[in-house]
Design a protein around this motif. Structure first.
Motif, PDB file in Angstrom:
ATOM      1  N   ALA A  42     -40.676 -18.404  23.191  1.00 19.55           N
ATOM      2  CA  ALA A  42     -41.892 -18.055  22.429  1.00 19.55           C
ATOM      3  C   ALA A  42     -41.552 -18.143  20.948  1.00 19.55           C
ATOM      4  O   ALA A  42     -40.399 -18.409  20.592  1.00 19.55           O
ATOM      5  CB  ALA A  42     -42.372 -16.650  22.780  1.00 19.55           C
ATOM      6  N   ARG A  43     -42.570 -17.907  20.093  1.00 15.20           N
ATOM      7  CA  ARG A  43     -42.297 -17.967  18.645  1.00 15.20           C
ATOM      8  C   ARG A  43     -41.778 -16.647  18.101  1.00 15.20           C
ATOM      9  O   ARG A  43     -40.929 -16.612  17.222  1.00 15.20           O
ATOM     10  CB  ARG A  43     -43.591 -18.335  17.879  1.00 15.20           C
ATOM     11  CG  ARG A  43     -44.057 -19.759  18.102  1.00 15.20           C
ATOM     12  CD  ARG A  43     -45.469 -19.946  17.598  1.00 15.20           C
ATOM     13  NE  ARG A  43     -46.392 -19.074  18.317  1.00 15.20           N
ATOM     14  CZ  ARG A  43     -47.701 -19.059  18.166  1.00 15.20           C
ATOM     15  NH1 ARG A  43     -48.267 -19.866  17.292  1.00 15.20           N
ATOM     16  NH2 ARG A  43     -48.456 -18.251  18.879  1.00 15.20           N
ATOM     17  N   ARG A  44     -42.281 -15.515  18.623  1.00 12.36           N
ATOM     18  CA  ARG A  44     -41.954 -14.216  18.012  1.00 12.36           C
ATOM     19  C   ARG A  44     -40.656 -13.640  18.594  1.00 12.36           C
ATOM     20  O   ARG A  44     -40.658 -13.017  19.657  1.00 12.36           O
ATOM     21  CB  ARG A  44     -43.123 -13.247  18.200  1.00 12.36           C
ATOM     22  CG  ARG A  44     -44.340 -13.615  17.348  1.00 12.36           C
ATOM     23  CD  ARG A  44     -45.549 -12.799  17.738  1.00 12.36           C
ATOM     24  NE  ARG A  44     -45.962 -13.024  19.104  1.00 12.36           N
ATOM     25  CZ  ARG A  44     -46.895 -12.308  19.733  1.00 12.36           C
ATOM     26  NH1 ARG A  44     -47.489 -11.324  19.105  1.00 12.36           N
ATOM     27  NH2 ARG A  44     -47.216 -12.587  20.979  1.00 12.36           N
ATOM     28  N   GLU A  45     -39.576 -13.848  17.822  1.00  7.91           N
ATOM     29  CA  GLU A  45     -38.246 -13.461  18.306  1.00  7.91           C
ATOM     30  C   GLU A  45     -38.107 -11.935  18.445  1.00  7.91           C
ATOM     31  O   GLU A  45     -37.508 -11.450  19.402  1.00  7.91           O
ATOM     32  CB  GLU A  45     -37.207 -13.984  17.321  1.00  7.91           C
ATOM     33  CG  GLU A  45     -35.907 -14.329  17.980  1.00  7.91           C
ATOM     34  CD  GLU A  45     -34.980 -15.076  17.045  1.00  7.91           C
ATOM     35  OE1 GLU A  45     -35.258 -15.148  15.826  1.00  7.91           O
ATOM     36  OE2 GLU A  45     -33.966 -15.586  17.537  1.00  7.91           O
ATOM     37  N   ALA A  89     -36.141  -8.009  25.895  1.00 10.34           N
ATOM     38  CA  ALA A  89     -34.809  -8.338  26.428  1.00 10.34           C
ATOM     39  C   ALA A  89     -33.910  -7.105  26.463  1.00 10.34           C
ATOM     40  O   ALA A  89     -33.128  -6.920  27.397  1.00 10.34           O
ATOM     41  CB  ALA A  89     -34.174  -9.429  25.573  1.00 10.34           C
ATOM     42  N   SER A  90     -34.037  -6.240  25.443  1.00 11.22           N
ATOM     43  CA  SER A  90     -33.139  -5.077  25.352  1.00 11.22           C
ATOM     44  C   SER A  90     -33.365  -4.098  26.507  1.00 11.22           C
ATOM     45  O   SER A  90     -32.518  -3.256  26.769  1.00 11.22           O
ATOM     46  CB  SER A  90     -33.322  -4.364  24.012  1.00 11.22           C
ATOM     47  OG  SER A  90     -34.598  -3.758  24.006  1.00 11.22           O
ATOM     48  N   LEU A 130     -32.707 -15.948  24.238  1.00 11.77           N
ATOM     49  CA  LEU A 130     -33.964 -16.139  23.504  1.00 11.77           C
ATOM     50  C   LEU A 130     -34.022 -17.535  22.885  1.00 11.77           C
ATOM     51  O   LEU A 130     -33.083 -17.958  22.220  1.00 11.77           O
ATOM     52  CB  LEU A 130     -34.106 -15.089  22.402  1.00 11.77           C
ATOM     53  CG  LEU A 130     -33.853 -13.621  22.795  1.00 11.77           C
ATOM     54  CD1 LEU A 130     -34.277 -12.685  21.673  1.00 11.77           C
ATOM     55  CD2 LEU A 130     -34.590 -13.258  24.079  1.00 11.77           C
ATOM     56  N   ILE A 131     -35.118 -18.222  23.138  1.00  7.52           N
ATOM     57  CA  ILE A 131     -35.301 -19.552  22.537  1.00  7.52           C
ATOM     58  C   ILE A 131     -36.577 -19.502  21.696  1.00  7.52           C
ATOM     59  O   ILE A 131     -37.688 -19.502  22.220  1.00  7.52           O
ATOM     60  CB  ILE A 131     -35.387 -20.651  23.625  1.00  7.52           C
ATOM     61  CG1 ILE A 131     -34.123 -20.610  24.490  1.00  7.52           C
ATOM     62  CG2 ILE A 131     -35.582 -22.029  22.993  1.00  7.52           C
ATOM     63  CD1 ILE A 131     -34.129 -21.568  25.676  1.00  7.52           C
ATOM     64  N   LYS A 132     -36.373 -19.420  20.367  1.00  6.20           N
ATOM     65  CA  LYS A 132     -37.515 -19.348  19.453  1.00  6.20           C
ATOM     66  C   LYS A 132     -38.098 -20.751  19.327  1.00  6.20           C
ATOM     67  O   LYS A 132     -37.387 -21.682  18.918  1.00  6.20           O
ATOM     68  CB  LYS A 132     -37.016 -18.849  18.093  1.00  6.20           C
ATOM     69  CG  LYS A 132     -38.094 -18.541  17.110  1.00  6.20           C
ATOM     70  CD  LYS A 132     -37.445 -17.953  15.855  1.00  6.20           C
ATOM     71  CE  LYS A 132     -38.410 -17.524  14.831  1.00  6.20           C
ATOM     72  NZ  LYS A 132     -39.125 -18.362  14.052  1.00  6.20           N
TER      73      LYS A 132
END
Ligand SMILES: NC(=O)c1ccc[n+]([C@@H]2O[C@H](COP(=O)([O-])OP(=O)(O)OC[C@H]3O[C@@H](n4cnc5c(N)ncnc54)[C@H](OP(=O)(O)O)[C@@H]3O)[C@@H](O)[C@H]2O)c1
Length: 253
Positions: free
Chosen positions: A35-38, A45-46, A55-57
């Motif tokens: 997604a865009r919003r890291e 994720a936490s 994470l893939i921004k």
């Protein structure tokens, strides 16, 4: 070889619930969140219990950005157990009222990105892998006032069903998820006042339940997942009643 899931639209709504439920229900080594919003992805994720999140921004309206995921796959040669294409958005308004840019962007994310990611991930899927494509109940019939969005989702539904037949011999399941209105950030983006239309608000359901049913339906090798009695009724009605009649007599907004 590590077993992974790839979830687009993982920063909120249905995508975030897919990430949480995959973590709890399956033994995966990694979940790749796209997604865009890291920051939003980091928060989700936490809180994962068992699975490592990667994470893939990525802005999926940009075809070059999509290659970030496929290049990573090429490098790591992971086995993709789940590909879940949940990224997408809609804009409410007539075709002539909405800007050309926002309508082209809907086509870019809802159709082009979903198609490209599916194509690029396909070589890394194997027997037992599942693809879940998030379509919508908007796919069941044309929707004046939500025109281009509904048309993009009709594409997703038809594409997914045909793909499920094409991939049957490889034992790869393809499920089209067709929810009605779901409580997510979707309507904040879709409508100018951030709210769903009154008649849609009456059918609103929880994302968690929609996702749980979709994962069960995927395990049962179904082609389509439709949550709630009213959406099943809509699906059946849209097959029985000629669309011309529905379009003429239903008050859309
Ligand atoms: N909620 C509903 O009523 C409903 C009903 C039927 C179908 N759907 C479908 O369900 C899917 C998920 O929507 P949702 O309800 O969960 O809404 P949401 O909470 O707004 O989530 C949409 C997700 O798509 C991602 N996304 C949007 N544009 C993107 C872009 N250019 N690049 C990368 N990621 C992008 C967003 O991430 P970033 O903003 O961080 O990039 C976000 O994670 C969509 O395909 C939607 O069409 C929703």
């Amino acid at each position: 070889m590590k077993k992974i899931a790839i979830v687009t639209g993982a920063s909120s709504g249905l995508g975030s619930h897919f990430v949480r439920q995959l973590d709890l229900k399956y033994n995966l080594d990694e979940i790749w969140m796209v997604a865009r919003r890291e920051n939003k992805m980091k928060k989700i994720a936490s809180k994962l219990k068992k699975t490592k999140a990667i994470l893939i921004k990525c802005d999926l309206s940009n075809l070059d950005d999509i290659n970030k995921t496929s290049n990573k796959l090429k490098k790591e040669k992971a086995k993709v157990m789940f590909l879940i294409n949940s990224a997408g958005f809609g804009k409410i308004g007539s075709f002539h009222e909405l800007s050309l840019e926002e309508q082209m962007a809907m086509i870019d994310v809802n159709i082009k990105a979903l198609t490209a990611i599916t194509y690029k991930v396909l070589p890394y899927l194997s027997k037992g892998s599942k693809i879940i494509q998030v379509a919508s109940s908007a796919a069941f019939l044309p929707q004046p006032g939500f025109n281009v969005y509904a048309a993009t989702k009709a594409y997703v539904l038809h594409f997914s069903k045909a793909l499920s037949v094409e991939l049957k011999s490889r034992n790869i399941g393809v499920l089209a998820l067709c929810p009605g209105p779901v409580k997510t950030e979707f309507f904040e983006i879709a409508s100018s006042d951030g709210k769903p239309l009154d008649w849609k608000a009456k059918f609103m359901v929880n994302a968690k339940d929609v996702v749980a049913k979709a994962l069960n339906d995927a395990q049962s090798n179904k082609m389509e997942s439709v949550y709630s009695f009213y959406m099943k009724l809509l699906k059946i009605s849209s097959k029985i009643i000629p669309h011309e009649l529905i379009l003429k007599y239903f008050k859309w907004n």
